[in-house]
Design a protein around this motif. Sequence first.
Motif, PDB file in Angstrom:
ATOM      1  N   THR A 109      50.155  51.336   9.286  1.00 16.19           N
ATOM      2  CA  THR A 109      50.558  52.594   8.661  1.00 16.19           C
ATOM      3  C   THR A 109      52.000  52.518   8.175  1.00 16.19           C
ATOM      4  OG1 THR A 109      49.030  53.886  10.027  1.00 16.19           O
ATOM      5  CG2 THR A 109      50.876  55.068   9.031  1.00 16.19           C
ATOM      6  N   ALA A 110      52.876  51.951   9.003  1.00 16.58           N
ATOM      7  CA  ALA A 110      54.292  51.864   8.632  1.00 16.58           C
ATOM      8  C   ALA A 110      54.477  51.033   7.371  1.00 16.58           C
ATOM      9  CB  ALA A 110      55.098  51.271   9.784  1.00 16.58           C
ATOM     10  N   TRP A 111      53.760  49.911   7.273  1.00 13.14           N
ATOM     11  CA  TRP A 111      53.846  49.081   6.061  1.00 13.14           C
ATOM     12  C   TRP A 111      53.393  49.869   4.842  1.00 13.14           C
ATOM     13  CZ3 TRP A 111      55.740  44.903   3.815  1.00 13.14           C
ATOM     14  CH2 TRP A 111      55.134  44.396   2.672  1.00 13.14           C
ATOM     15  N   ALA A 112      52.297  50.624   4.995  1.00  9.98           N
ATOM     16  CA  ALA A 112      51.775  51.419   3.883  1.00  9.98           C
ATOM     17  C   ALA A 112      52.796  52.458   3.429  1.00  9.98           C
ATOM     18  CB  ALA A 112      50.475  52.110   4.297  1.00  9.98           C
ATOM     19  N   LEU A 113      53.510  53.061   4.377  1.00 10.39           N
ATOM     20  CA  LEU A 113      54.463  54.112   4.032  1.00 10.39           C
ATOM     21  C   LEU A 113      55.790  53.560   3.526  1.00 10.39           C
ATOM     22  CD1 LEU A 113      53.930  56.602   7.018  1.00 10.39           C
ATOM     23  CD2 LEU A 113      52.826  56.598   4.771  1.00 10.39           C
ATOM     24  N   ILE A 114      56.193  52.404   4.030  1.00 11.21           N
ATOM     25  CA  ILE A 114      57.528  51.882   3.712  1.00 11.21           C
ATOM     26  C   ILE A 114      57.541  50.918   2.528  1.00 11.21           C
ATOM     27  CG2 ILE A 114      59.423  50.435   4.591  1.00 11.21           C
ATOM     28  CD1 ILE A 114      58.865  51.585   7.360  1.00 11.21           C
ATOM     29  N   ALA A 115      56.562  50.017   2.461  1.00  6.38           N
ATOM     30  CA  ALA A 115      56.716  48.922   1.501  1.00  6.38           C
ATOM     31  C   ALA A 115      55.473  48.478   0.748  1.00  6.38           C
ATOM     32  CB  ALA A 115      57.298  47.705   2.232  1.00  6.38           C
ATOM     33  N   GLU A 116      54.295  48.941   1.104  1.00  3.25           N
ATOM     34  CA  GLU A 116      53.097  48.462   0.409  1.00  3.25           C
ATOM     35  C   GLU A 116      53.157  48.820  -1.079  1.00  3.25           C
ATOM     36  OE1 GLU A 116      48.204  48.931   0.428  1.00  3.25           O
ATOM     37  OE2 GLU A 116      49.414  50.080   1.834  1.00  3.25           O
ATOM     38  N   PRO A 117      52.837  47.878  -1.962  1.00  3.85           N
ATOM     39  CA  PRO A 117      52.759  48.210  -3.395  1.00  3.85           C
ATOM     40  C   PRO A 117      51.725  49.321  -3.603  1.00  3.85           C
ATOM     41  CG  PRO A 117      52.780  45.833  -3.074  1.00  3.85           C
ATOM     42  CD  PRO A 117      52.616  46.443  -1.716  1.00  3.85           C
ATOM     43  N   VAL A 118      52.127  50.365  -4.295  1.00  2.59           N
ATOM     44  CA  VAL A 118      51.266  51.537  -4.450  1.00  2.59           C
ATOM     45  C   VAL A 118      51.305  52.043  -5.892  1.00  2.59           C
ATOM     46  CG1 VAL A 118      51.380  52.331  -2.051  1.00  2.59           C
ATOM     47  CG2 VAL A 118      53.186  53.000  -3.661  1.00  2.59           C
ATOM     48  N   ASP A 119      50.424  52.999  -6.178  1.00  2.00           N
ATOM     49  CA  ASP A 119      50.406  53.628  -7.497  1.00  2.00           C
ATOM     50  C   ASP A 119      51.711  54.376  -7.744  1.00  2.00           C
ATOM     51  OD1 ASP A 119      47.718  52.929  -8.285  1.00  2.00           O
ATOM     52  OD2 ASP A 119      47.021  54.344  -6.769  1.00  2.00           O
ATOM     53  N   PRO A 120      52.111  54.545  -9.011  1.00  2.00           N
ATOM     54  CA  PRO A 120      53.362  55.240  -9.330  1.00  2.00           C
ATOM     55  C   PRO A 120      53.473  56.629  -8.708  1.00  2.00           C
ATOM     56  CG  PRO A 120      52.536  54.125 -11.271  1.00  2.00           C
ATOM     57  CD  PRO A 120      51.473  53.992 -10.218  1.00  2.00           C
ATOM     58  N   ARG A 121      52.361  57.348  -8.615  1.00  2.00           N
ATOM     59  CA  ARG A 121      52.411  58.694  -8.048  1.00  2.00           C
ATOM     60  C   ARG A 121      52.771  58.657  -6.567  1.00  2.00           C
ATOM     61  NH1 ARG A 121      48.135  63.402  -9.694  1.00  2.00           N
ATOM     62  NH2 ARG A 121      49.098  65.126  -8.567  1.00  2.00           N
ATOM     63  N   VAL A 122      52.252  57.660  -5.845  1.00  2.00           N
ATOM     64  CA  VAL A 122      52.585  57.506  -4.429  1.00  2.00           C
ATOM     65  C   VAL A 122      54.016  56.993  -4.295  1.00  2.00           C
ATOM     66  CG1 VAL A 122      51.954  56.389  -2.252  1.00  2.00           C
ATOM     67  CG2 VAL A 122      50.166  57.082  -3.861  1.00  2.00           C
ATOM     68  N   GLU A 123      54.419  56.100  -5.182  1.00  2.00           N
ATOM     69  CA  GLU A 123      55.798  55.588  -5.157  1.00  2.00           C
ATOM     70  C   GLU A 123      56.791  56.721  -5.371  1.00  2.00           C
ATOM     71  OE1 GLU A 123      58.842  53.200  -4.508  1.00  2.00           O
ATOM     72  OE2 GLU A 123      56.771  52.519  -4.373  1.00  2.00           O
ATOM     73  N   ALA A 124      56.447  57.677  -6.205  1.00  2.00           N
ATOM     74  CA  ALA A 124      57.320  58.835  -6.423  1.00  2.00           C
ATOM     75  C   ALA A 124      57.471  59.630  -5.131  1.00  2.00           C
ATOM     76  CB  ALA A 124      56.751  59.727  -7.525  1.00  2.00           C
ATOM     77  N   GLU A 125      56.378  59.762  -4.372  1.00  2.00           N
ATOM     78  CA  GLU A 125      56.449  60.449  -3.076  1.00  2.00           C
ATOM     79  C   GLU A 125      57.326  59.673  -2.108  1.00  2.00           C
ATOM     80  OE1 GLU A 125      55.273  63.348  -2.099  1.00  2.00           O
ATOM     81  OE2 GLU A 125      54.313  63.810  -4.005  1.00  2.00           O
ATOM     82  N   ARG A 126      57.240  58.359  -2.165  1.00  2.00           N
ATOM     83  CA  ARG A 126      58.061  57.517  -1.281  1.00  2.00           C
ATOM     84  C   ARG A 126      59.550  57.774  -1.529  1.00  2.00           C
ATOM     85  NH1 ARG A 126      56.173  51.610  -1.566  1.00  2.00           N
ATOM     86  NH2 ARG A 126      54.734  52.264   0.094  1.00  2.00           N
ATOM     87  N   LEU A 127      59.933  57.907  -2.785  1.00  2.00           N
ATOM     88  CA  LEU A 127      61.333  58.172  -3.120  1.00  2.00           C
ATOM     89  C   LEU A 127      61.762  59.554  -2.623  1.00  2.00           C
ATOM     90  CD1 LEU A 127      61.498  56.703  -6.738  1.00  2.00           C
ATOM     91  CD2 LEU A 127      62.364  55.690  -4.627  1.00  2.00           C
ATOM     92  N   VAL A 128      60.859  60.528  -2.733  1.00  2.00           N
ATOM     93  CA  VAL A 128      61.150  61.881  -2.236  1.00  2.00           C
ATOM     94  C   VAL A 128      61.451  61.844  -0.741  1.00  2.00           C
ATOM     95  CG1 VAL A 128      60.141  64.151  -1.750  1.00  2.00           C
ATOM     96  CG2 VAL A 128      59.833  63.111  -4.006  1.00  2.00           C
ATOM     97  N   TYR A 129      60.650  61.100  -0.001  1.00  2.00           N
ATOM     98  CA  TYR A 129      60.836  61.091   1.447  1.00  2.00           C
ATOM     99  C   TYR A 129      61.980  60.192   1.892  1.00  2.00           C
ATOM    100  CZ  TYR A 129      57.088  64.276   2.268  1.00  2.00           C
ATOM    101  OH  TYR A 129      56.337  65.424   2.309  1.00  2.00           O
ATOM    102  N   ARG A 130      62.321  59.202   1.111  1.00  2.00           N
ATOM    103  CA  ARG A 130      63.544  58.449   1.424  1.00  2.00           C
ATOM    104  C   ARG A 130      64.745  59.387   1.320  1.00  2.00           C
ATOM    105  NH1 ARG A 130      63.245  52.625   1.267  1.00  2.00           N
ATOM    106  NH2 ARG A 130      65.422  52.499   0.630  1.00  2.00           N
ATOM    107  N   ARG A 131      64.711  60.278   0.324  1.00  2.00           N
ATOM    108  CA  ARG A 131      65.797  61.258   0.193  1.00  2.00           C
ATOM    109  C   ARG A 131      65.777  62.259   1.353  1.00  2.00           C
ATOM    110  NH1 ARG A 131      64.495  60.751  -5.452  1.00  2.00           N
ATOM    111  NH2 ARG A 131      63.145  62.582  -5.391  1.00  2.00           N
TER     112      ARG A 131
END
Length: 209
Positions: A109-131
């Motif tokens: 799960t941690a890999w999926a949330l932190i670093a797994e290559p994902v679709d742009p829409r999920v990557e956008a969410e990743r940036l939101v939560y890093r903030r």
Amino acid sequence: MAYRETEKMRRRKAETRQRILDCARHLVSEGGFRHAQVTQVASRAEVATGTIYRHFESKEQLFAEVFRAATQHEVDKVAEQLAGEGDAVERLDRALRSFANRALRGPVTAWALIAEPVDPRVEAERLVYRRAYAALFEKAIRQGVAEGSLPPQEARHSSTCLVGAIAESLVGPLSPVQSGTEVVAATDHEPLINTIVNFCLQGLTGTRR
């Protein structure tokens, strides 16, 4: 006569939607986002594939919601640690330690949330939560500077450095492809966690712990 959706039908639709989300999240926890194919989600949720698209406009939307729920849970855990007792350094220590420990105990799960290559829409969410993580750390750092447990510094910059450092330090250990190295065993977590936390706090305090 115009069609009117009953409360029972609305409740049933909501339950089906939640079941789809829960099943998708379980599949992600078992093998990452690439493991959670729509057909597998449908099978696990015991619905037709078309039913999923009646609740979610696309696979990307489904995965984005799964990501959002899973990551918000982790953000809340960090917030809990930062809201506890002690000075800012002690609270940051607990928050960082908790984050790393939870990631290493649930590596897929941690890999999926932190670093797994994902679709742009999920990557956008990743940036939101890093903030979101950075905002929590920034508040704690400002409190530390105010109380004197941390030296004066640009809290916003320090917080983003903190997020980047802990995320990057976990990418290798969490990666499903270990370049010639073994996956970190559960009993070996403490030395790695200590190294990560000590590095982060040394950067904030300017002193070796």
